[in-house]
Design a protein around this motif. Structure first.
Motif, short mmCIF file in Angstrom:
data_model
loop_
_atom_site.label_atom_id
_atom_site.label_comp_id
_atom_site.label_asym_id
_atom_site.label_seq_id
_atom_site.Cartn_x
_atom_site.Cartn_y
_atom_site.Cartn_z
N LYS A 27 -66.75 -24.66 -58.29
CA LYS A 27 -65.69 -25.98 -58.12
C LYS A 27 -64.89 -25.93 -57.11
N GLU A 28 -64.16 -24.76 -56.68
CA GLU A 28 -63.26 -24.79 -55.42
C GLU A 28 -64.13 -25.14 -54.03
N LEU A 29 -65.33 -24.27 -54.25
CA LEU A 29 -65.95 -24.32 -53.02
C LEU A 29 -66.66 -25.68 -52.91
N LEU A 30 -67.22 -26.35 -53.70
CA LEU A 30 -67.77 -27.71 -53.70
C LEU A 30 -66.44 -28.58 -53.01
N LEU A 31 -65.26 -28.58 -53.76
CA LEU A 31 -64.11 -29.48 -53.45
C LEU A 31 -63.72 -29.40 -52.16
N VAL A 32 -63.63 -27.97 -51.60
CA VAL A 32 -63.07 -27.70 -50.08
C VAL A 32 -64.05 -28.13 -49.06
N SER A 33 -65.46 -28.08 -49.60
CA SER A 33 -66.50 -28.48 -48.68
C SER A 33 -66.38 -30.01 -48.68
N LEU A 34 -66.00 -30.67 -49.56
CA LEU A 34 -65.97 -32.19 -49.40
C LEU A 34 -64.72 -32.72 -48.59
N TYR A 35 -63.68 -31.79 -49.07
CA TYR A 35 -62.58 -32.17 -48.05
C TYR A 35 -62.70 -31.85 -46.79
N ARG A 36 -63.47 -30.88 -46.34
CA ARG A 36 -63.82 -30.54 -44.96
C ARG A 36 -64.65 -31.55 -44.43
N ASP A 37 -65.34 -32.23 -45.29
CA ASP A 37 -66.29 -33.28 -44.58
C ASP A 37 -65.50 -34.68 -44.70
N ILE A 48 -57.20 -32.71 -58.51
CA ILE A 48 -58.36 -32.27 -58.80
C ILE A 48 -58.36 -30.76 -59.21
N LEU A 49 -57.68 -29.99 -58.40
CA LEU A 49 -57.61 -28.56 -58.77
C LEU A 49 -56.27 -28.29 -59.54
N GLY A 50 -55.59 -29.24 -59.79
CA GLY A 50 -54.22 -28.99 -60.56
C GLY A 50 -53.18 -28.26 -60.05
N LEU A 51 -53.11 -28.37 -58.54
CA LEU A 51 -52.14 -27.44 -57.46
C LEU A 51 -51.28 -28.49 -56.75
N THR A 52 -50.34 -27.84 -56.73
CA THR A 52 -49.18 -28.44 -55.62
C THR A 52 -49.68 -28.71 -54.32
N ARG A 53 -49.06 -29.04 -53.30
CA ARG A 53 -49.33 -29.25 -51.90
C ARG A 53 -49.40 -28.01 -51.44
N TYR A 54 -48.27 -27.07 -51.64
CA TYR A 54 -48.45 -25.72 -51.04
C TYR A 54 -49.21 -24.68 -51.61
N GLU A 55 -49.84 -24.73 -52.96
CA GLU A 55 -50.88 -24.11 -53.54
C GLU A 55 -52.30 -24.64 -52.69
N THR A 56 -52.38 -25.73 -52.53
CA THR A 56 -53.66 -26.28 -51.89
C THR A 56 -53.83 -25.82 -50.63
N ASP A 57 -52.68 -25.88 -49.76
CA ASP A 57 -52.66 -25.32 -48.39
C ASP A 57 -53.24 -23.85 -48.40
N GLY A 58 -52.81 -23.04 -49.44
CA GLY A 58 -53.27 -21.75 -49.75
C GLY A 58 -54.65 -21.52 -49.96
N VAL A 59 -55.31 -22.61 -50.61
CA VAL A 59 -56.64 -22.49 -50.83
C VAL A 59 -57.66 -22.77 -49.69
N LEU A 60 -56.89 -23.84 -48.92
CA LEU A 60 -57.77 -24.22 -47.40
C LEU A 60 -57.53 -23.12 -46.74
N ARG A 62 -57.54 -19.86 -47.41
CA ARG A 62 -58.54 -19.02 -47.75
C ARG A 62 -59.87 -19.14 -47.39
N HIS A 63 -60.23 -20.56 -47.40
CA HIS A 63 -61.52 -20.82 -47.00
C HIS A 63 -61.76 -21.25 -45.62
N GLY A 64 -60.67 -20.84 -44.64
CA GLY A 64 -60.86 -21.12 -43.23
C GLY A 64 -60.48 -22.46 -42.84
N VAL A 65 -60.08 -23.26 -43.68
CA VAL A 65 -59.73 -24.59 -43.14
C VAL A 65 -58.48 -24.84 -42.47
#
Length: 89
Positions: A27-37, A48-60, A62-65
């Motif tokens: 799910k995370e990989l799909l959503l990050v891909s959609l964000y990237r696009d 959608i991920l149920g995260l704070t802005r800071y946590e979302t920055d961490g996810v991005l 991690r995925h090199g975004v």
């Protein structure tokens, strides 16, 4: 929303055994891909991920975004532009 991905059963079993939280990671990989696009905003991704802005920055990160990160020059320009709004109190 339910999304199904058909995988050969032996491959699915192997992935589930070796990848912790396989469903969440997919799910995370799909959503990050959609964000990237540019199909999702940062806020939408966080919601959608149920995260704070800071946590979302961490996810991005991690995925090199890193496109949304400001360069030093961009940050300096923003500080300069905002400094005109600040008044001495």
């Amino acid at each position: 929303m339910l999304l199904n991905i058909d995988l050969p059963s032996d491959l699915e079993q192997s992935l589930r055994a070796s990848v912790p939280d396989f469903d969440q990671r997919a799910k995370e990989l799909l959503l990050v891909s959609l964000y990237r696009d540019d199909q999702l905003s940062h806020h939408q991704l966080a919601t959608i991920l149920g995260l704070t802005r800071y946590e979302t920055d961490g996810v991005l990160k991690r995925h090199g975004v890193t496109e949304d990160l400001l360069t030093v020059e961009e940050l300096a320009a923003q500080v300069d532009s905002l400094s005109g709004l600040v008044t001495d109190g």
